[in-house]
Design an enzyme around this catalytic site. Structure first.
Site, short mmCIF file in Angstrom:
data_model
loop_
_atom_site.label_atom_id
_atom_site.label_comp_id
_atom_site.label_asym_id
_atom_site.label_seq_id
_atom_site.Cartn_x
_atom_site.Cartn_y
_atom_site.Cartn_z
CG HIS A 8 48.44 -62.03 6.88
ND1 HIS A 8 47.69 -61.11 7.55
CD2 HIS A 8 49.46 -61.34 6.33
CE1 HIS A 8 48.22 -59.92 7.40
NE2 HIS A 8 49.29 -60.03 6.66
CD GLU A 39 50.81 -57.42 11.85
OE1 GLU A 39 50.65 -56.47 12.63
OE2 GLU A 39 50.26 -57.48 10.74
CG ASP A 93 58.52 -40.58 21.46
OD1 ASP A 93 57.61 -41.43 21.41
OD2 ASP A 93 58.49 -39.58 22.19
CE LYS A 146 48.17 -53.02 12.79
NZ LYS A 146 48.78 -54.29 12.43
C1 MEV Z 1 47.63 -55.70 8.98
O1 MEV Z 1 48.57 -55.59 10.04
C2 MEV Z 1 47.69 -54.51 8.07
C3 MEV Z 1 46.63 -54.46 6.97
O2 MEV Z 1 45.34 -54.59 7.55
C4 MEV Z 1 46.79 -53.13 6.28
C5 MEV Z 1 45.69 -52.81 5.27
O3 MEV Z 1 44.56 -53.31 5.43
O4 MEV Z 1 45.99 -52.02 4.37
C6 MEV Z 1 46.80 -55.62 6.02
#
Ligand code: MEV
Length: 452
Positions: free
Chosen positions: A396, A96, A299, A283
């Site tokens: 991004h 990513e 792992d 995430k």
């Molecule tokens: C994207 O890979 C991760 C985010 O969505 C994390 C978040 O929203 O805190 C930018």
């Protein structure tokens, strides 16, 4: 021949730092050369770092079944990381865009407040043994607890070397859980073996011990054992990291530091109250943790399972990290289980992992866990800092545009050039990129696509 008194460049002893300014602007070969010098990598390690020789088909074939090849991911270096006063250059394998840049940027901000402080627990893991048809649950529990020492001795007999190193089975606990809905009303009886796995992640060791004690458990309880397996909710093997950043150091995007800090605190409140947001928040944390885990042969599925189970420990799914303003500082904290190893699994077998460990220079699982917790917190800081202010799409898009440019066929310096044109056009799409390329002269097109 070097001039008298002048030390050849490749012998200069560079002070150890992860603050490598301008690193991202260097061509890849020069980045590798700098890391090789700084981390004193051998030529073999250098070529493994660069991707060549990272994993041969021969070794891959020993690692898994039905091997037909190897699969690569980009490997980047997270910079500026300082944990407990030590600098770390952090290898990260991730597909990513923006993950490596984000951690590097956030770690730079965190340095303004002295970097991260971190700690990690002993490597205590849990092996579960499921007992059924035991009769009275209280009686069965008491019988198992009364045979604690024999159970531990039997478990440890399967791994005497681990015991010699100070690890092994340390304790037991017995849990009685209400029967789930269904025809069988027998409550669940679960024996936990608490096992110190030292420098190993420990799955094999734990499973061997859990399977090994099963006959004795059946004998003691008169019951029947079914599952004997480790738990990935390793809540006795936690790592914690904290950073304290002067609010003024957060000023950016033409906004004062206190406004950025407020946005971060609001993001933290949102994640604490709402599992839908907490999932995305976490995430982001795991973007960093997983990337390091993959680069270091850990792992990562076990790490993911543990992190999310831990995030739900009080019945609601919650964020692994939180942010508060304390006085003049923004304070971030993270706590998560990290079952890591510096021995076993692919760690010693995978040549690329060996090279990456040489770059990170963390020698124990505890140190590794502290760095990974700090990376998770840094990754989260970068995300909530942008989310709570200008949003993430702007940043991004710039990185995404580079992927789009490559997909459209751009190579070399033209990747950046075309990406900038796409962002400027406000249309970051492959068809737009192809349109721009097709408007170039034959000569320009050949240069842009590396076909000249
Ligand atoms: C994207 O890979 C991760 C985010 O969505 C994390 C978040 O929203 O805190 C930018």
């Amino acid at each position: 021949m070097a001039e008298r008194g002048v030390v050849p460049v490749d012998q200069v002893i560079t002070p150890w730092t992860s603050r490598l300014s301008g690193f991202h602007k260097l061509p890849v070969a020069e980045r590798i050369a700098q890391v090789v010098r700084l981390c004193r990598l051998t030529p073999e390690e250098a070529s493994r770092l660069g991707g060549e020789d990272a994993l041969s088909l021969e070794i891959a074939n020993q690692m898994i079944e039905n091997a037909v090849g190897t699969f690569q991911l980009p490997l980047g270096l997270g910079l500026n990381m300082q944990v407990n006063g030590r600098d770390y250059i952090v290898p990260m394998a991730v597909e990513e865009p923006s993950v490596v840049a984000a951690v590097t940027f956030a770690a730079k901000i965190a340095r303004e407040g002295g970097g991260f402080t971190a700690e990690a627990d002993d490597a205590l893991m849990i092996g579960q043994v499921q007992v059924t048809k035991y009769g009275d649950p209280t009686e069965a529990t008491q019988k198992l607890l009364a045979h604690r020492d024999e159970l531990l001795a039997l478990a440890n007999s399967f791994h005497p070397t681990m015991v010699k190193r100070g690890g092994g089975a340390k304790d037991i606990e017995v849990r009685v859980l209400p029967a789930p809905e269904g025809p069988q009303s027998e409550p669940l009886l679960v024996l936990h073996l608490i096992i110190d796995t030292q420098e190993a992640m420990g799955a094999n060791l734990i499973n061997t011990m859990a399977e090994g004690v099963a006959p004795m458990v059946e004998q003691i309880t008169g019951g029947r054992v079914y599952l004997r397996i480790l738990s990935n909710l390793c809540d006795r093997r936690l790592a914690r990291a904290t950073c304290r950043i002067p609010v003024t150091a957060l000023a950016d995007f033409d906004l004062p530091g206190d406004q950025i800090a407020e946005g971060i605190v609001q993001a933290s409140r949102f994640a604490s109250a709402d599992p839908y947001r907490a999932a995305t928040h976490n995430k982001g944390v795991m973007n960093g943790v997983d990337a390091v885990a993959i680069a270091l042969g850990q792992d990562w599925r076990a790490i993911e399972a543990g992190a999310h189970a831990f995030a739900s420990r009080d019945g609601q799914y919650r964020p692994l990290s939180t942010w508060k303003i304390e006085g003049e500082e923004l304070v971030g904290r993270i706590e998560l289980p990290l079952a890591l190893g510096t021995v076993g699994g692919p760690i010693k077998v995978h040549p690329g992992v060996q090279a990456n460990l040489q770059v990170l220079k963390a020698t124990t699982t505890r140190e590794l866990a502290m760095v990974m917790a700090a990376v998770g917190l840094a990754q989260n800081l970068a995300a909530v800092r942008a989310l709570g202010s200008i949003g993430i799409q702007k940043g991004h898009m710039a990185l995404h545009a580079r992927c789009v440019a490559v997909t459209a066929g751009a190579r070399g310096p033209w990747v950046e050039k075309l990406a900038n044109l796409l962002v400027k056009a406000g249309h970051v799409k492959v068809d737009k990129a192809r349109e721009i390329l097709s408007s170039l002269s034959q000569e320009e097109l050949a240069a842009a696509t590396g076909t000249g």
